[in-house]
Write a protein that holds these residues in place. Structure first.
Motif, PDB file in Angstrom:
ATOM      1  N   UNK A  94       0.854  -1.186   0.000  1.00 55.40           N
ATOM      2  CA  UNK A  94       0.000   0.000   0.000  1.00 55.40           C
ATOM      3  C   UNK A  94       0.890   1.236   0.000  1.00 55.40           C
ATOM      4  N   UNK A  95       0.623   2.152  -0.955  1.00 61.73           N
ATOM      5  CA  UNK A  95       1.403   3.386  -1.056  1.00 61.73           C
ATOM      6  C   UNK A  95       0.453   4.568  -1.152  1.00 61.73           C
ATOM      7  N   UNK A  96       0.939   5.738  -0.763  1.00 56.94           N
ATOM      8  CA  UNK A  96       0.110   6.936  -0.845  1.00 56.94           C
ATOM      9  C   UNK A  96      -0.175   7.304  -2.296  1.00 56.94           C
ATOM     10  N   UNK A  97       0.804   7.055  -3.164  1.00 56.94           N
ATOM     11  CA  UNK A  97       0.650   7.428  -4.573  1.00 56.94           C
ATOM     12  C   UNK A  97       1.590   6.563  -5.388  1.00 56.94           C
ATOM     13  N   UNK A  98       1.181   6.233  -6.598  1.00 56.73           N
ATOM     14  CA  UNK A  98       2.007   5.379  -7.452  1.00 56.73           C
ATOM     15  C   UNK A  98       1.998   5.904  -8.876  1.00 56.73           C
ATOM     16  N   UNK A  99       3.061   5.635  -9.642  1.00 53.39           N
ATOM     17  CA  UNK A  99       3.055   5.961 -11.078  1.00 53.39           C
ATOM     18  C   UNK A  99       2.107   5.008 -11.791  1.00 53.39           C
ATOM     19  N   UNK A 100       0.893   5.456 -11.985  1.00 51.68           N
ATOM     20  CA  UNK A 100      -0.209   4.576 -12.370  1.00 51.68           C
ATOM     21  C   UNK A 100       0.076   3.754 -13.623  1.00 51.68           C
ATOM     22  N   UNK A 101       0.488   4.413 -14.701  1.00 49.11           N
ATOM     23  CA  UNK A 101       0.634   3.690 -15.952  1.00 49.11           C
ATOM     24  C   UNK A 101       1.746   2.658 -15.891  1.00 49.11           C
ATOM     25  N   UNK A 102       2.808   2.961 -15.172  1.00 50.48           N
ATOM     26  CA  UNK A 102       3.893   1.989 -15.050  1.00 50.48           C
ATOM     27  C   UNK A 102       3.437   0.734 -14.324  1.00 50.48           C
ATOM     28  N   UNK A 103       2.582   0.905 -13.301  1.00 46.33           N
ATOM     29  CA  UNK A 103       2.073  -0.251 -12.561  1.00 46.33           C
ATOM     30  C   UNK A 103       1.045  -1.017 -13.383  1.00 46.33           C
ATOM     31  N   UNK A 104       0.168  -0.278 -14.064  1.00 46.00           N
ATOM     32  CA  UNK A 104      -0.841  -0.937 -14.891  1.00 46.00           C
ATOM     33  C   UNK A 104      -0.188  -1.795 -15.967  1.00 46.00           C
ATOM     34  N   UNK A 105       0.855  -1.287 -16.592  1.00 45.21           N
ATOM     35  CA  UNK A 105       1.493  -2.015 -17.694  1.00 45.21           C
ATOM     36  C   UNK A 105       2.125  -3.321 -17.231  1.00 45.21           C
ATOM     37  N   UNK A 106       2.382  -3.465 -15.937  1.00 43.64           N
ATOM     38  CA  UNK A 106       2.949  -4.698 -15.388  1.00 43.64           C
ATOM     39  C   UNK A 106       1.870  -5.665 -14.889  1.00 43.64           C
ATOM     40  N   UNK A 107       0.600  -5.238 -14.944  1.00 45.13           N
ATOM     41  CA  UNK A 107      -0.463  -5.953 -14.238  1.00 45.13           C
ATOM     42  C   UNK A 107      -1.165  -6.978 -15.115  1.00 45.13           C
ATOM     43  N   UNK A 108      -1.809  -7.924 -14.445  1.00 50.45           N
ATOM     44  CA  UNK A 108      -2.716  -8.844 -15.133  1.00 50.45           C
ATOM     45  C   UNK A 108      -4.160  -8.395 -14.955  1.00 50.45           C
ATOM     46  N   UNK A 109      -4.393  -7.463 -14.022  1.00 52.39           N
ATOM     47  CA  UNK A 109      -5.738  -6.962 -13.750  1.00 52.39           C
ATOM     48  C   UNK A 109      -5.617  -5.608 -13.065  1.00 52.39           C
ATOM     49  N   UNK A 110      -6.516  -4.696 -13.437  1.00 57.85           N
ATOM     50  CA  UNK A 110      -6.608  -3.411 -12.756  1.00 57.85           C
ATOM     51  C   UNK A 110      -7.953  -3.326 -12.052  1.00 57.85           C
ATOM     52  N   UNK A 111      -7.932  -2.990 -10.766  1.00 58.03           N
ATOM     53  CA  UNK A 111      -9.153  -2.721 -10.012  1.00 58.03           C
ATOM     54  C   UNK A 111      -9.255  -1.211  -9.873  1.00 58.03           C
ATOM     55  N   UNK A 112     -10.357  -0.642 -10.317  1.00 57.50           N
ATOM     56  CA  UNK A 112     -10.428   0.801 -10.476  1.00 57.50           C
ATOM     57  C   UNK A 112     -11.809   1.331 -10.115  1.00 57.50           C
ATOM     58  N   UNK A 113     -11.867   2.647  -9.877  1.00 60.53           N
ATOM     59  CA  UNK A 113     -13.140   3.328  -9.670  1.00 60.53           C
ATOM     60  C   UNK A 113     -13.807   3.671 -10.996  1.00 60.53           C
ATOM     61  N   UNK A 114     -13.210   3.264 -12.095  1.00 64.29           N
ATOM     62  CA  UNK A 114     -13.695   3.545 -13.448  1.00 64.29           C
ATOM     63  C   UNK A 114     -13.505   5.004 -13.825  1.00 64.29           C
ATOM     64  N   UNK A 115     -12.418   5.607 -13.347  1.00 61.99           N
ATOM     65  CA  UNK A 115     -12.021   6.908 -13.862  1.00 61.99           C
ATOM     66  C   UNK A 115     -11.509   6.754 -15.283  1.00 61.99           C
ATOM     67  N   UNK A 116     -11.735   7.759 -16.110  1.00 68.78           N
ATOM     68  CA  UNK A 116     -11.421   7.621 -17.529  1.00 68.78           C
ATOM     69  C   UNK A 116      -9.946   7.348 -17.782  1.00 68.78           C
ATOM     70  N   UNK A 117      -9.055   8.079 -17.129  1.00 68.28           N
ATOM     71  CA  UNK A 117      -7.628   7.889 -17.394  1.00 68.28           C
ATOM     72  C   UNK A 117      -7.149   6.510 -16.978  1.00 68.28           C
ATOM     73  N   UNK A 118      -7.643   6.005 -15.837  1.00 65.60           N
ATOM     74  CA  UNK A 118      -7.236   4.675 -15.385  1.00 65.60           C
ATOM     75  C   UNK A 118      -7.733   3.600 -16.343  1.00 65.60           C
ATOM     76  N   UNK A 119      -8.972   3.725 -16.799  1.00 64.74           N
ATOM     77  CA  UNK A 119      -9.545   2.724 -17.701  1.00 64.74           C
ATOM     78  C   UNK A 119      -8.829   2.737 -19.047  1.00 64.74           C
ATOM     79  N   UNK A 120      -8.625   3.930 -19.603  1.00 62.37           N
ATOM     80  CA  UNK A 120      -7.927   4.004 -20.880  1.00 62.37           C
ATOM     81  C   UNK A 120      -6.469   3.563 -20.743  1.00 62.37           C
TER      82      UNK A 120
END
Length: 430
Positions: free
Chosen positions: A308-334
């Motif tokens: 758990x971190x206060x903030x993360x470089x979102x796209x770098x973490x997403x690109x390493x992931x097999x799944x993203x759990x999100x609030x369905x914000x546009x930038x996170x989904x895209x």
């Protein structure tokens, strides 16, 4: 060279794509200045754009944090009302200060966020061209498309159209004060009244950072409407980012699930608790970003020992992931779909339910409404998306659609053509 001005909300989900677009225009030799309150200045200047302060007396440095915190504790209709009330205050501020600022700085064209309702009127008053940019879910109204603040599916038939019409009527009532502000300001400035609400977006070009394949089918979009795909920096970096470093050395070799609830609706720690519990027993590493770069208190200890971190470089973490759990914000989904990563969404408010509905519609993931969120429901959806191949295949299909849409380069081409020709740029001819 053209000097562009940018008008958009202060939220990261709007600033990030607008700054990416601004940087692309800068790379082409143009000047770009973003106008906003003092709390936004450092973020925008770090992104490399010029900044002009407005609203300093009404919103001194540090005042926006209280707004963020209050909104982060809300959900559903109450959060939507709060957001609309803030947009009303912002509209008054823009009408009061931006026209003089545009003249002072020497702005020749405007980029106006679709949810900045006074932007087109300001451009008309200043007699400069403007392009509308849909950074969130497009708010264009059609009876055949559910209102953006609902998680209704794309059902057809007279009953569903009637339902959609009722939802849009509710939204019109909630937004009536803003509409009246625009109508009255156009009258004061001797500008012709809008014939219909859609006129506020102008007739030159509308740019939307969805790929067309992620939206519901539409029949009434203007000819100057362009689905360009995500407005992301070609480097992959987020223009508005935190200086907080991420402990990459703590990532294991297990498959990664990245979870975040954005930078606004992220104060409900019980949702993070539910996410952590739902992932217990899975052979994965769960990384949770609280989306709070200014957080001073320690991060919570959550079940299953996720990172758990206060903030993360979102796209770098997403690109390493097999799944993203999100609030369905546009930038996170895209961001997830750009990397071919399927999603499980927990929409909280504003346009997030509408984005979640499109996740389900495209088969790129599933969603659990906040009102029905339980550990078991969330775990079932996570397991379904991880084990059924169709979700990954559909995410890869959307990834290809995004690559074909053109993104920030295509958007900048359209904008330059508008400025050069002073004529509408039609989707089928650009």
């Amino acid at each position: 060279m053209t000097h562009f001005g940018i008008l958009c909300p202060a939220a990261i989900g709007h600033l990030n794509p607008m700054c990416a677009l601004g940087r692309e225009l800068q790379r082409r030799g143009h000047r770009v200045t973003l106008f906003h309150i003092p709390d936004v200045q450092t973020k925008v200047q770090k992104a490399g754009l010029e900044f002009h302060t407005i609203g300093e007396a009404e919103f001194p440095l540090g005042s926006f944090e209280a707004i963020y915190q209050k909104l982060g504790e809300m959900s559903g209709l109450s959060a939507l009302r709060f957001t609309i009330a803030w947009l009303e205050k912002e509209t008054l501020l823009l009408f009061r200060e931006v026209p003089d600022a545009l003249s002072k700085v020497g702005i020749e064209a405007l980029l106006v966020d679709q949810v900045t309702p006074g932007g087109g009127t300001i451009a008309d008053f200043a007699k400069i061209p403007f392009v509308t940019v849909c950074n969130a879910l497009l708010i264009n109204i059609e009876d055949g498309v559910p209102p953006y603040f609902t998680h209704w599916g794309n059902d057809q038939g007279w009953w569903y159209r009637l339902r959609n019409r009722a939802g849009n009527f509710l939204l019109d009532r909630l937004s009536l004060k803003i509409s009246d502000l625009v109508v009255n300001q156009r009258r004061r400035w001797n500008l012709p009244p809008y014939v219909k609400a859609e006129d506020a977006a102008g007739k030159l070009a509308h740019i939307c950072q969805l790929p067309a394949e992620f939206d519901f089918p539409r029949e009434q979009l203007p000819q100057c409407f362009h689905y360009t795909g995500p407005l992301q920096d070609p480097s992959g970096l987020e223009p508005i980012s935190s200086s907080i470093s991420f402990p990459f050395e703590k990532l294991s070799h297990r498959p990664l699930i990245f979870a975040a609830l954005g930078t606004l609706q992220n104060r409900k720690e019980e949702i993070f608790q539910t996410i952590a519990e739902a992932c217990i027993g899975l052979d994965v590493q769960l990384v949770i970003s609280l989306g709070q770069p200014e957080r001073k208190e320690s991060v919570p200890n959550l079940p299953g020992s996720p990172l758990v971190v206060a903030y993360a470089p979102q796209q770098q973490l997403i690109s390493r992931s097999i799944l993203t759990i999100t609030h369905a914000g546009m930038n996170a989904v895209l961001g997830a779909l750009s990397s071919g990563v399927p999603l499980v969404a927990i929409p909280i408010t504003n346009e997030q339910p509408g984005i979640a509905a499109r996740i389900a519609y495209t088969g790129t993931g599933e969603f659990v409404p906040l009102s029905g969120l339980t550990v078991s429901k969330l775990r079932d959806n996570i397991n379904r998306v991880l084990t059924e191949d169709s979700y990954k295949k559909n995410a890869l299909r959307l990834q290809q659609a995004i690559r074909s849409a053109g993104g920030v380069t295509h958007a900048a081409d359209i904008i330059e053509k508008v400025v050069f020709t002073k004529k509408p740029v039609l989707a089928q001819t650009n």
